[in-house]
Design an enzyme around this catalytic site. Structure first.
Site, short mmCIF file in Angstrom:
data_model
loop_
_atom_site.label_atom_id
_atom_site.label_comp_id
_atom_site.label_asym_id
_atom_site.label_seq_id
_atom_site.Cartn_x
_atom_site.Cartn_y
_atom_site.Cartn_z
N CYS A 1 -8.56 -8.51 8.46
CA CYS A 1 -7.87 -7.30 8.91
C CYS A 1 -8.36 -6.89 10.29
CB CYS A 1 -8.07 -6.17 7.92
SG CYS A 1 -9.79 -5.98 7.43
N GLY B 1 0.81 -1.21 0.00
CA GLY B 1 0.00 0.00 0.00
C GLY B 1 0.84 1.26 0.00
N GLU C 1 -6.43 0.71 2.92
CA GLU C 1 -6.59 0.06 4.23
C GLU C 1 -5.43 -0.90 4.33
OE1 GLU C 1 -10.13 -2.40 4.80
OE2 GLU C 1 -8.81 -3.47 6.18
#
Lengths: 492, 492
Positions: free
Chosen positions: A285, A229, A248
């Protein structure tokens, strides 16, 4: 992010996590020029999609939902062959995914997402009317651990299409054939609903880089690792025209068990914890990887028993399994951990056995970075001892989190008082506070917020789940003294 | 951004733009360790400020407004000595600034900024209650061209303090003494209103870098150049914990004059244009530097006359003046420009003379990047000929803009029809569309949006002016099944 290597242009092969064997033929990687062609085509249709009425966009989303529902058995079976997450979970995940699409259809019919503010002229002020418009083509990076709900037709795609943005999905390597088949259905449903070409899919690492760098892309939705990310976020910032990156990335999700709750319902807590920790082979997550408990022998005994009775499963990929194994080995080797319990071992080359380690609060404090790191899979760290205030302090320090959970006895005034600093710390360091529940399991609704301070989210003001997820794909425009006949309908 | 050089640690000297001479003694640059001390102190007070009631925060903002108003003459005179923007403008700007502070007091009393959503449990869903909380310490980079409204006590500061965030302002080098004095008044008013230490100011380039890199800072508001803004944006992204960067960087603000409007009120348009272009010596981010007009001899004659009658003035700094001179020289030397008119020259070493150049539409299209670049100061490019559709296409291409303006005769059906594609292009490429007005002059209200696609803003979903500016400094938190006694007041 360095330039893609030859290997990163290789075809994408799916594997059966139960056997480690390939599933079907590999899916060709999308060449960068082909990524460009797809993006150009969809970007060209952006204006038509933006001008399609809310009602017609809502119907298109419902058409996608209906077609996916009609193929739920096929989709779940295909995803099970690539993820081994099991038919019940995957069938439910298709329903969650189509529920999301229908939620955004409702959001469109409600119209509130346009955030219209009309301020007539007066006191020397002009007439000002503000609304929001879609930003244009959106890139969505699918996640490994939700082959439907955070993948091809998942929340990012649903919210962006709802907003009026075309979408190109970068499929996840862990379930290429599921992605291809879902994309076929999405494309067909949209076409049958009369939508312009507003959906595309690309495969492979290099295609993802080309996608983020395409000048037509106006924003990126991502669910995945912190490392990947961050690399994409920096690509977004380094473009000639920088674009927002909604990522995220990762989260440890602390659970704080207060003494009254431990006394009153220790067995229930132990069972709830073991279930939440091992659900989906711990590949969520929101997995409760870190739990703070009082020195309570009965609770520890119950935890030991519940974890020992839990069952592992095959992990999603060879790499994840290797990382999980390394994490467990490292925890086992640490001088200050004690193995509380292991669950039943899982078969197959990528099988993960649940494992929970205990560490004393003082030892945790001496090596917080080590103990509080995110570990993907059914592995947990239980921190014993230290009071609720210290647990709150530990929650307040440390990285941003998606969730903080507190377990208390609501009838015990000491627990309620002790919960205050935990709730406060949670409100500062997490996007969601859960009371007397477990962090896994996320309602997809209007009030939901799935995000939190970095690294939980790279854009902590935004949610990737729930109705407000649409806000990422729209921007405000204000019309000053504009004659009615030139205003968009929403502002008349 | 490279590491600061020795020179960038130098004291900050203000100058009188009318003479180029120093104004008073230099203000010492803030040493990085001192920046750290200020940030630490304010970050430590963040929780107290966040928990201060909306009403008390509103009163604190009003106290700041009252004290600034009480010193308006002193402040305007001081700012005039450093900016030469003139007492009428600067007096008005103080009023605008205190008006902004009072608007945010209203926003607090209204409470809508907390965006509360309450969703009771049902159908298997938990009880979910969402609100927004302040993010924590905010860094504000003041702008050169608004010594009050986009500076120490400007909109970024007012909105962040309102949100419940402490603020450290990096003062702009163009008006250090005005900044110091404003900061004294802000600090005094906040203290008298009983606020914890939630406001600080730092000086110098190196201090700005240290500020953005301080771990306690949670977000940055910036108004300034594209180059400086991009460098800071990348610093924000490269931190161990990346933070959002809300930058308003730059904008050309095209005006499209339709044929009916040109015929019916050419002189009024010419006068309005010259006034808007030269206001504040052209040093506005909303300056109408680019105008598309029909081939209309009378309009061009009127423009020539109006510009010739306009007056220049001293620019804010030596560097800006040099850049302005270079831009005019470059335009003058270009083979396809024609000097339409120059205004009355301004005295002094940094004096800028208004200058407007005409270029034929075909020549503009052949060198759009050159002609359509932002030029700070009273210099304009008027593109002649080509139809309204072509003008709309030119608006649609090109960079993001803060504003697009269209001038039409609302009683002329041809103009109304011709305006449609311009309005549409504006809605895609700008944050604000202005009809029959001028882009300079920005109402500070609830509906306002000051932003737009990059480079107008690095965060096109957010505004830096108006009530919604507060949204940059808050993030959502959702409470799941939380007992009433543990909920924040707003969610009970």
């Amino acid at each position: 992010m360095s330039r893609p290597t030859l290997e990163e242009h290789a075809p994408v092969q799916g594997y059966d996590p139960r056997t480690g064997e390939p599933v079907g033929a590999p899916v060709p990687a999308t060449r960068p020029d082909e990524v460009g062609r797809v993006c150009d085509e969809l970007a060209a249709a952006a204006a038509r999609w933006a001008q399609t009425s809310d009602e017609r966009r809502a119907r298109a989303l419902e058409a996608v939902a209906d077609l996916l529902d009609a193929h739920v058995d096929e989709l779940a079976a295909l995803a099970d062959s690539e993820t081994a997450l099991g038919l019940p979970r995957l069938t439910g995940e298709v329903a969650r995914t189509t529920g999301q699409l229908r939620l955004f259809a409702e959001v469109l019919r409600d119209g509130g997402y346009r955030d219209v503010v009309i301020e007539p002229a007066g006191q020397g002020r002009p007439d000002l009317r503000r609304t929001r418009r879609p930003t244009g083509l959106v890139a969505v990076f699918a996640a490994s651990n939700f082959p439907f709900a955070f993948s091809v037709a998942g929340g990012d795609t649903a919210s962006a299409l709802a907003a009026g943005c075309p979408v190109v999905v970068k499929a996840h390597e862990a379930h290429p054939r599921t992605s291809v088949r879902t994309a076929e259905l999405v494309t067909r449903a949209l076409a049958e609903a009369g939508a312009p070409p507003v959906f595309g899919i690309v495969h492979g690492f290099a295609a993802g880089v080309a996608l983020v760098e395409h000048p037509g892309v106006t924003g990126v939705g991502f669910t995945g690792s912190t490392r990947g990310g961050l690399a994409l976020a920096r690509l977004c910032g380094a473009r000639p025209v920088p674009i927002p990156f909604y990522g995220e990335l990762g989260s440890v999700n602390p659970v704080v068990v207060l003494p009254g709750a431990a006394r009153r319902r220790g067995e229930e807590l132990a069972l709830g914890y073991a279930t939440s920790l091992t659900q989906g082979v711990g590949q969520f997550c929101t997995n409760p990887g870190l739990m703070f408990v009082p020195e309570d022998e009965a609770l520890l005994a119950a935890l030991t028993e519940a974890v020992a009775a839990s069952t592992g499963g095959p992990m999603l990929s060879r790499r994840m399994h290797a990382a999980y194994r390394a994490a467990v080995t490292e925890l086992r080797a640490h001088p200050h951990t004690r193995l509380l319990a292991e669950g039943r071992p899982a078969d197959g080359p990528w099988g993960a056995t649940p494992a929970v380690f205990a560490v004393a609060a003082a030892d945790f404090d001496a090596a917080t970075e080590f103990f509080a790191q995110e570990r993907f899979g059914p592995v947990g760290v239980v921190v014993t001892g230290g009071g609720p205030q210290e647990a709150a302090d530990r929650v307040a320090r440390g990285e941003g989190k998606l969730t903080v959970t507190v377990q208390l006895d609501v009838d015990d005034p000491d627990d309620v008082a002790a919960a205050r600093p935990v709730v406060h710390a949670a409100s500062l360091r997490a996007g969601r506070l859960v009371v007397n529940g477990w962090p896994t399991g996320l309602a997809v609704t209007r009030a939901q917020h799935h995000g939190g301070p970095y690294p939980a989210s790279t854009s902590p003001a935004h949610t990737s789940v729930g109705a407000a997820a649409i806000d990422r794909w729209t921007v405000p425009v204000v019309y000053q003294d504009c004659p009615v006949e030139l205003l968009p309908d929403a502002l008349r």
